[in-house]
Write an enzyme that holds these catalytic residues in place. Structure first.
Site, PDB file in Angstrom:
ATOM      1  N   GLY A  40       0.842  -1.193   0.000  1.00  0.00           N
ATOM      2  CA  GLY A  40       0.000   0.000   0.000  1.00  0.00           C
ATOM      3  C   GLY A  40       0.871   1.235   0.000  1.00  0.00           C
ATOM      4  N   GLY A  45      -2.270   2.364   5.872  1.00  0.00           N
ATOM      5  CA  GLY A  45      -2.581   1.581   7.077  1.00  0.00           C
ATOM      6  C   GLY A  45      -1.701   0.363   7.267  1.00  0.00           C
ATOM      7  N   LYS A  46      -0.804   0.094   6.319  1.00  0.00           N
ATOM      8  CA  LYS A  46      -0.030  -1.149   6.389  1.00  0.00           C
ATOM      9  C   LYS A  46       0.953  -1.178   7.565  1.00  0.00           C
ATOM     10  CE  LYS A  46       3.495   0.166   2.969  1.00  0.00           C
ATOM     11  NZ  LYS A  46       3.169   1.615   3.004  1.00  0.00           N
ATOM     12  N   GLU A 166       8.933  -2.988   5.972  1.00  0.00           N
ATOM     13  CA  GLU A 166       9.732  -2.203   5.013  1.00  0.00           C
ATOM     14  C   GLU A 166      11.217  -2.532   5.154  1.00  0.00           C
ATOM     15  OE1 GLU A 166       8.470  -0.468   2.702  1.00  0.00           O
ATOM     16  OE2 GLU A 166       6.575   0.436   3.325  1.00  0.00           O
TER      17      GLU A 166
END
Length: 274
Positions: A40, A45-46, A166
């Site tokens: 996203g 919201g991830k 990430e």
């Protein structure tokens, strides 16, 4: 039949003093041994979702269940025993003066016996191909090497789920490749479940399943092939579709039909040759 390891049931989350919910009625399941990519754009919201999985946040409503155990203030450590989290910047996770000391730090705090600790350190660093760097100072390592050490420090606790928030976004292409190869090795040798939170669709293309977040909701869910058929819709919500997918769409527009959506360079070459 696949074994369900983690369930998110109608979960919402609202940050204090904000009127808009970061997550809105999210429901999904995560299965043992799979690689699930949560993708996203920024603000989708991830990252909030990642913090909920590891108990850094608790849901405003709904439930997160580890098998049959609901996430509460009392069960947070049950979740953290099972879900190991690797963050974006590996430098933020280093506490030891050498690679060996860094992996040992958490094990010492948990009272793991010395013989077992030495065994785990050597095994985990071998798994991530960093055994030859046991006595190196972490700040002398490349970005990809640092992240592999961070992964070794997490898997030393023997988690069932590896949560990557990430984890490749600050790496160059070589470092990114190193980390992704490490993830695949862990899945094959340890049958570990991988959940990667990313905005990089090229990385997500290597997962078994992708869930796309948008404005705190689930926008789409499916295999990489299924998700990349939505290339124009993905671009509309701010995601950069992989180059091979764009080329495949251009060929289709020109009347050249491919057997399937190519989402890697290798896949595109194969499609063009067949």
């Amino acid at each position: 039949m696949r074994e369900k390891i983690l369930t998110v049931d109608e979960v919402s989350y609202e940050y204090p003093y904000q009127s808009v919910k970061a997550l809105k009625n999210i429901s999904l399941s995560i299965y043992k041994g799979e690689w699930l990519a949560i993708v996203g754009h920024n603000g989708s919201g991830k990252s909030t979702f990642a913090k909920l999985l590891n108990g850094l946040l608790l849901p405003s409503s709904g439930q997160v269940l580890l098998q049959d155990i609901p996430l509460t203030e009392e069960t947070i450590w049950d979740f953290r025993e099972t879900i190991g989290m690797v963050f974006q910047n590996p430098d933020n996770q280093f506490v030891g003066t050498t690679v060996k000391d860094d992996v040992a730090f958490g094990l010492e705090n948990r009272g793991v016996p010395r013989e077992e600790m030495v065994k785990r350190i050597e095994e985990c660093l071998s798994l991530v191909n960093m055994y030859d760097f046991l006595d190196q100072e972490p700040h002398h390592l490349s970005g990809g090497q640092k992240q592999r050490v961070a992964i070794a420090s997490v898997i030393a606790f023997q988690p069932g789920i590896l949560l990557l928030d990430e984890a490749t976004s600050m790496l160059d292409p070589k470092g990114r490749t190193e980390v992704i190869q490490t993830i695949n090795t862990l899945r094959k040798q340890k049958n570990i479940t991988v959940v990667s939170i990313t905005h990089d669709l090229e990385e997500a293309a290597l997962a078994d399943r992708i869930i796309v977040f948008n404005e705190g909701t689930i926008f789409a869910e499916g295999t990489p092939s299924e998700i990349f058929t939505l290339n124009q819709e993905l671009e509309k919500i701010g995601l950069d579709v992989p180059f091979p997918v764009k080329v495949g769409q251009k060929l289709k527009d020109k009347g050249i039909q491919l057997n399937e959506v190519p989402f890697t360079v290798e896949g595109l070459i194969k499609e063009l040759w067949t």
